[in-house]
Design a protein around this motif. Structure first.
Motif, PDB file in Angstrom:
ATOM      1  N   ARG A  12       0.835  -1.208   0.000  1.00  0.00           N
ATOM      2  CA  ARG A  12       0.000   0.000   0.000  1.00  0.00           C
ATOM      3  C   ARG A  12       0.870   1.259   0.000  1.00  0.00           C
ATOM      4  NH1 ARG A  12      -3.106  -0.759   4.421  1.00  0.00           N
ATOM      5  NH2 ARG A  12      -4.710  -1.860   3.242  1.00  0.00           N
ATOM      6  N   GLU A  13       1.954   1.244   0.798  1.00  0.00           N
ATOM      7  CA  GLU A  13       2.826   2.417   0.864  1.00  0.00           C
ATOM      8  C   GLU A  13       3.511   2.676  -0.471  1.00  0.00           C
ATOM      9  OE1 GLU A  13       5.430   1.509   4.067  1.00  0.00           O
ATOM     10  OE2 GLU A  13       4.049   2.253   5.625  1.00  0.00           O
ATOM     11  N   VAL A  14       3.900   1.616  -1.159  1.00  0.00           N
ATOM     12  CA  VAL A  14       4.543   1.800  -2.460  1.00  0.00           C
ATOM     13  C   VAL A  14       3.538   2.317  -3.480  1.00  0.00           C
ATOM     14  CG1 VAL A  14       5.741   0.632  -4.346  1.00  0.00           C
ATOM     15  CG2 VAL A  14       6.283   0.054  -1.982  1.00  0.00           C
ATOM     16  N   MET A  15       2.309   1.759  -3.470  1.00  0.00           N
ATOM     17  CA  MET A  15       1.289   2.185  -4.430  1.00  0.00           C
ATOM     18  C   MET A  15       0.823   3.616  -4.175  1.00  0.00           C
ATOM     19  SD  MET A  15      -1.079  -1.214  -4.831  1.00  0.00           S
ATOM     20  CE  MET A  15      -2.043  -0.427  -6.107  1.00  0.00           C
ATOM     21  N   GLU A  16       0.912   4.076  -2.917  1.00  0.00           N
ATOM     22  CA  GLU A  16       0.517   5.449  -2.610  1.00  0.00           C
ATOM     23  C   GLU A  16       1.607   6.446  -2.949  1.00  0.00           C
ATOM     24  OE1 GLU A  16      -0.563   5.320   1.459  1.00  0.00           O
ATOM     25  OE2 GLU A  16      -2.532   4.393   1.103  1.00  0.00           O
ATOM     26  N   GLY A  17       2.750   5.955  -3.460  1.00  0.00           N
ATOM     27  CA  GLY A  17       3.815   6.848  -3.920  1.00  0.00           C
ATOM     28  C   GLY A  17       4.627   7.471  -2.805  1.00  0.00           C
ATOM     29  N   ILE A  18       4.726   6.825  -1.649  1.00  0.00           N
ATOM     30  CA  ILE A  18       5.551   7.367  -0.561  1.00  0.00           C
ATOM     31  C   ILE A  18       7.009   7.342  -1.018  1.00  0.00           C
ATOM     32  CG2 ILE A  18       6.316   6.989   1.809  1.00  0.00           C
ATOM     33  CD1 ILE A  18       3.588   5.801   2.402  1.00  0.00           C
ATOM     34  N   PRO A  19       7.709   8.475  -0.934  1.00  0.00           N
ATOM     35  CA  PRO A  19       9.098   8.567  -1.443  1.00  0.00           C
ATOM     36  C   PRO A  19      10.021   7.570  -0.735  1.00  0.00           C
ATOM     37  CG  PRO A  19       8.188  10.749  -1.027  1.00  0.00           C
ATOM     38  CD  PRO A  19       7.222   9.772  -0.449  1.00  0.00           C
ATOM     39  N   GLY A  20      10.888   6.954  -1.526  1.00  0.00           N
ATOM     40  CA  GLY A  20      11.884   6.037  -0.984  1.00  0.00           C
ATOM     41  C   GLY A  20      11.361   4.669  -0.632  1.00  0.00           C
ATOM     42  N   LYS A  21      10.086   4.409  -0.852  1.00  0.00           N
ATOM     43  CA  LYS A  21       9.511   3.128  -0.487  1.00  0.00           C
ATOM     44  C   LYS A  21       9.604   2.147  -1.650  1.00  0.00           C
ATOM     45  CE  LYS A  21       8.048   3.426   3.768  1.00  0.00           C
ATOM     46  NZ  LYS A  21       8.438   2.462   4.800  1.00  0.00           N
ATOM     47  N   GLU A  22      10.132   0.949  -1.351  1.00  0.00           N
ATOM     48  CA  GLU A  22      10.171  -0.151  -2.310  1.00  0.00           C
ATOM     49  C   GLU A  22       9.635  -1.401  -1.632  1.00  0.00           C
ATOM     50  OE1 GLU A  22      14.074  -0.657  -3.817  1.00  0.00           O
ATOM     51  OE2 GLU A  22      14.029   1.153  -5.060  1.00  0.00           O
ATOM     52  N   VAL A  23       9.207  -2.355  -2.458  1.00  0.00           N
ATOM     53  CA  VAL A  23       8.751  -3.624  -1.912  1.00  0.00           C
ATOM     54  C   VAL A  23       9.984  -4.435  -1.530  1.00  0.00           C
ATOM     55  CG1 VAL A  23       7.488  -5.739  -2.344  1.00  0.00           C
ATOM     56  CG2 VAL A  23       6.661  -3.577  -3.309  1.00  0.00           C
ATOM     57  N   GLU A  24      10.146  -4.712  -0.240  1.00  0.00           N
ATOM     58  CA  GLU A  24      11.286  -5.497   0.269  1.00  0.00           C
ATOM     59  C   GLU A  24      10.811  -6.159   1.546  1.00  0.00           C
ATOM     60  OE1 GLU A  24      15.086  -7.085   0.321  1.00  0.00           O
ATOM     61  OE2 GLU A  24      14.440  -5.611  -1.144  1.00  0.00           O
ATOM     62  N   ILE A  25      10.378  -7.417   1.460  1.00  0.00           N
ATOM     63  CA  ILE A  25       9.777  -8.049   2.627  1.00  0.00           C
ATOM     64  C   ILE A  25       9.887  -9.564   2.523  1.00  0.00           C
ATOM     65  CG2 ILE A  25       7.453  -8.108   1.602  1.00  0.00           C
ATOM     66  CD1 ILE A  25       6.347  -7.504   4.401  1.00  0.00           C
ATOM     67  N   ASP A  26      10.057 -10.214   3.662  1.00  0.00           N
ATOM     68  CA  ASP A  26      10.002 -11.666   3.775  1.00  0.00           C
ATOM     69  C   ASP A  26       8.718 -12.018   4.508  1.00  0.00           C
ATOM     70  OD1 ASP A  26      12.518 -12.167   2.592  1.00  0.00           O
ATOM     71  OD2 ASP A  26      13.492 -11.592   4.461  1.00  0.00           O
ATOM     72  N   PHE A  27       8.030 -13.043   4.032  1.00  0.00           N
ATOM     73  CA  PHE A  27       6.783 -13.434   4.696  1.00  0.00           C
ATOM     74  C   PHE A  27       6.628 -14.943   4.612  1.00  0.00           C
ATOM     75  CE2 PHE A  27       5.744 -12.772   0.263  1.00  0.00           C
ATOM     76  CZ  PHE A  27       4.883 -13.815  -0.047  1.00  0.00           C
ATOM     77  N   ARG A  28       5.814 -15.445   5.515  1.00  0.00           N
ATOM     78  CA  ARG A  28       5.554 -16.881   5.581  1.00  0.00           C
ATOM     79  C   ARG A  28       4.379 -17.259   4.685  1.00  0.00           C
ATOM     80  NH1 ARG A  28       6.016 -16.652  12.031  1.00  0.00           N
ATOM     81  NH2 ARG A  28       5.338 -14.567  11.454  1.00  0.00           N
TER      82      ARG A  28
END
Length: 839
Positions: free
Chosen positions: A77-93
């Motif tokens: 959501r943060e990346v799609m809302e265009g928050i500066p400096g935000k990229e998708v980088e996550i580990d999940f189960r």
């Protein structure tokens, strides 16, 4: 072919890269902001366990374990809302049910912005990183991250050192890359040997804390249970696991309470002694706060519902488990206060309420809201039973998968509204009764649409068919001139007034357009809204034809007597002149003349008073007696006692009989003295209006009326209507008990009258109209007597009537130059034959 592969294969320069990623087991994904859909490569589809290569945006997160779903959604959501400096980088189960253990996936991506579109397009990769954690867990199960003594005996010192160094590097890598907060403490002093960025961010520190003791690095832990628990692990050698444990930490210059799921696991050396502790933690602050908020919200909601006057309850599942019922809902169920948590299906088992459960079952099947109105409900309270009315609304509630999970039941007490509506209906019924009793026609004109609504009686007067959409122009059209202009002027003056104004006007109908010659009195007023805008014109109309005819007859009689008086006076004057020589005789004659004059004047006054009494002083009080008697009976009912009620009933009956007697006497007088008209009259039309007037009596007796072909004759339509109305009324009245009346009206032409039938005029041909019924009949010896005034063959308690109706029939036949006869036998019905000359 997979849709993602199609898209990628269109770019030749990407073929090599795609092949390399596929060989490395790395999946590719793309999020289209326009369609809100994820496109997955075959590897990405395989890693997620998806059956389709295109997944809607919200549903992609269902593949994540519930513990990581919120983090994953927030990241995207943060990346799609265009928050500066935000990229998708996550580990999940990603939990695979068949394997029973979570699989760790690493997701990375970046946004590509298009100035012409509000949302960016996202591209990224997906990779399985479970093997790194699994390798770490295998070493953890051995109880130590060191090389065993047996292994070390087969290795040289250099090999042992190299292997230990490699293991340490891999371990550090795993700690750094682990998606959860991870740290390793050495010795009882809890020296921080390793800590990944996640753990350090929880502490609100940087990497300079590596090598410090945990107490020095995070001093706020000194007064909390965390350090004591870690020391307990060192002493006991037992793992400690806690869920949603509160910890106070200083982050970004502020102190706050956070909640964690964590594990303190001891690490043992070759001799079985604890030399360190491995610490893993997951921040569940958001979930705990959400749970607390939810519980607080539920508590607030329960408090509000408890005080809410509207009955509200939640019925969970097909068993209809009752949740959060407020007091009003408990009272409706009527099974005591402890119904929460119990299935409604078991509580409500009496047949009178079983339909409620059936309605709720239908909602689970159809998914449609059910509403019902003004349902009678008996409430059982401490002070007894209360009979109320409720409007019920049952609304289906859906879970995250779209399935119906519960029904929200709401009941609104509308007792006051229902009772008020019932009172209004009763008042309207009483008013309709009064209107019918006064023989009024009612009307209303909507000034916005110009549509006129009218009662059945008024429609008959103006010859409007049932369902006809009329305007006031249609009213004007049926009024004869000059009354038409007068009526239009009065109505328009009322409409242009700025205040509520009442008008009253008298007019005569156009007989050519209505088939009736009637004089009506119209009353009406204008109605205004709150803004003083006229929106409606309404009122009543009354038939005053007979009243005006009676007044005309009485005026003619007064004029006739006045002329007779003038003639008598003239004669007396002549006599006075002839006898002027005899003074004494003249004085005596004069005195006699004076007395005669007085008697004539008194007679004239008596006639005038009779005219007024007959038209107003007798009829009007009787109408008021009947109207107020009906209203009084309806208002106080049986509260006045049986004896008083009997007196009231007898008063009304006496007034009705008196009114009927006066009406019949006036009718007989009019028929006897009024000059008849000589118009062409259709007996079929006459019969139509007669049956319309007798519609209620026909329905009540279940009568069958058979009408043959009837002629058009020359005569007075009003008198002919009265003739057939009286004959058919008698046939309906004197029917056999339990046997519906059957009345047949036929006509034929005679060239000679039957024996003993004497008509007023002798002509070559006559119409014979027969009215035949299957009633109780009468003895033939009374066949002539029944046409005399006030002659009755039955008591007034047995059959109502005045004994004038058939006398009127004979008079009407006589006025038309004809005659009427009757033939009958007891229990064999009657035949009334009217003979009218054909001119």
């Amino acid at each position: 072919m997979n849709s993602f592969s199609k898209t990628v294969s269109e770019e030749d320069r990407m073929e090599g890269m795609t092949a390399a990623l596929t060989a490395a087991g790395i999946g590719i994904w793309e999020l289209n902001p326009d369609s809100k859909e994820f496109h997955l490569s075959p590897i990405a589809q395989q890693l997620l366990g998806a059956t389709e290569d295109i997944i809607p945006y919200p549903h992609i997160f269902d593949f994540a374990d519930s513990r990581d779903r919120a983090r994953l959604l927030k990241c995207f959501r943060e990346v799609m809302e265009g928050i500066p400096g935000k990229e998708v980088e996550i580990d999940f189960r990603h939990c695979v049910a068949s394997e029973g253990t979570p699989r760790w996936l690493h997701c990375r991506g970046q946004a590509v912005f298009d100035p012409a579109k509000p949302s960016p397009k996202l591209h990224g990769i997906l990779q399985d990183v479970s093997k790194h954690l699994n390798r770490f867990q295998e070493h953890e199960k051995k109880g130590s991250f060191n090389i065993s003594a047996e292994e070390a005996s087969h290795l040289s010192a250099k090999e042992q050192l190299a292997r230990a160094k490699g293991l340490e590097q891999r371990l550090q890598y795993l700690i750094e890359e682990a998606p959860v907060a991870t740290a390793m403490y050495m010795g009882r002093s809890l020296k921080i040997e390793f800590a990944n960025d996640v753990m350090i961010s929880y502490w609100g520190k940087d990497r300079t804390v590596i090598g410090e003791t945990l107490r020095d690095a995070v001093p706020e832990l000194d007064e909390q249970s965390s350090l004591d628990l870690l020391d307990q692990v060192f002493v006991t050698g037992k793992t400690i696991e806690l869920q949603a444990a509160p910890v106070v930490l200083h982050q970004n210059g502020r102190s706050g309470t956070y909640y964690f799921d964590f594990i303190y696991k001891p690490m043992f050396d070759h001799e079985g002694n604890v030399f360190g502790i491995f610490h893993m933690a997951v921040d569940v602050t958001h979930e705990v706060q959400a749970l607390k908020a939810s519980r607080a919200s539920e508590a607030n909601l329960a408090a509000v519902l408890a005080a809410f006057p509207t009955a509200i309850g939640l019925l969970r599942g097909r068993d209809l488990i009752i949740e959060m019922p407020n007091q009003a809902f408990i009272e409706i169920v009527g099974k005591g206060p402890d119904i929460a948590g119990k299935p409604l299906r078991q509580i409500v088992q009496d047949p009178g309420r079983q339909h409620l459960v059936d309605v709720l079952d239908d909602i689970f099947i159809t998914g449609k809201i059910n509403r019902s109105y003004a349902n009678p409900v008996t409430l059982h309270k401490d002070d007894g039973e209360h009979h109320r009315y409720f409007d019920f609304t049952n609304t289906p509630l859906h879970d995250a998968d779209g399935r119906i999970s519960a029904v929200l039941a709401i009941g609104i007490d509308v007792t006051e509204q229902v009772l008020a509506r019932q009172k209004i209906e009763e008042a309207e019924s009483t008013l309709r009764g009064a209107v019918d009793l006064a023989e009024l026609g009612t009307w209303q004109l909507d000034l916005e649409t110009q549509k006129l609504s009218f009662s059945r009686r008024l429609g008959q007067w103006f010859d409007f068919e049932p369902g006809f959409t009329a305007t006031f122009a249609d009213i004007y059209e049926k009024v004869q001139e000059p009354d038409r202009t007068k009526l239009r002027q009065v109505v328009e003056e009322c409409l242009t007034a700025n205040s509520e104004r009442v008008f009253k006007v008298e007019f005569t109908l156009d007989q050519d357009k209505t088939g009736l010659r009637k004089t009506l009195t119209a009353q009406g007023r204008t109605y205004f809204d709150n803004d003083r805008h006229a929106y409606k014109l309404g009122g009543t109309m009354q038939d005053v034809t007979e009243h005006r005819a009676l007044l005309s007859t009485l005026e003619r009689l007064v004029q006739q007597r006045t002329e007779e008086l003038a003639a008598t006076n003239e004669k007396l004057v002549n006599i006075n002149q002839e006898l002027e020589d005899n003074v004494a005789q003249i004085e005596g004659i004069n005195e006699e003349l004076v007395q005669t004059n007085k008697r004539l004047v008194n007679s004239n006054n008596s006639l005038q008073q009779f005219s007024y009494v007959a038209s107003h002083d007798l009829q009007e009080p009787l109408r008021k007696i009947q109207t107020f008697g009906t209203l009084l009976a309806g208002k106080i009912g049986t509260d006045i006692g049986q004896e008083a009620a009997s007196y009231l009933s007898r008063m009304q009956q006496a007034a009705s009989r008196m009114s009927a007697l006066i009406e019949d006497l006036l009718s007989f007088s009019r028929v006897s003295n009024q000059e008849i008209k000589r118009d062409l009259v259709s007996l079929k039309t006459v019969m139509k209006w007669v049956l319309s007037d007798l519609e209620l009596s026909i329905e009540e007796t279940g009568a069958t009326i058979e009408i043959g072909k009837l002629p058009i004759i020359t005569g007075d339509q009003s008198q002919l209507m009265q003739l057939f109305n009286n004959l058919i009324s008698n046939a309906l009245k004197f029917h056999k008990p339990g046997i519906p009346p059957v009345i047949r009206i036929d006509a034929r032409i005679l060239t000679a009258l039957p024996p003993k039938v004497v008509a007023r005029r002798s002509v070559a041909r006559y119409h014979q109209i027969d009215v035949v019924d299957n009633g109780i009949g009468f003895d033939p010896m009374y066949k002539d007597r029944i046409f005399q005034v006030f002659q009755r063959l039955h008591g007034k308690s047995e059959f109502p009537g005045t004994g004038i109706g058939l006398a009127i029939c004979e008079k009407v036949a006589f006025n038309h130059g004809g005659a009427i006869t009757a033939t009958s036998e007891p229990d064999a019905g009657s035949v009334f034959s009217i003979y009218l000359p054909i001119e």
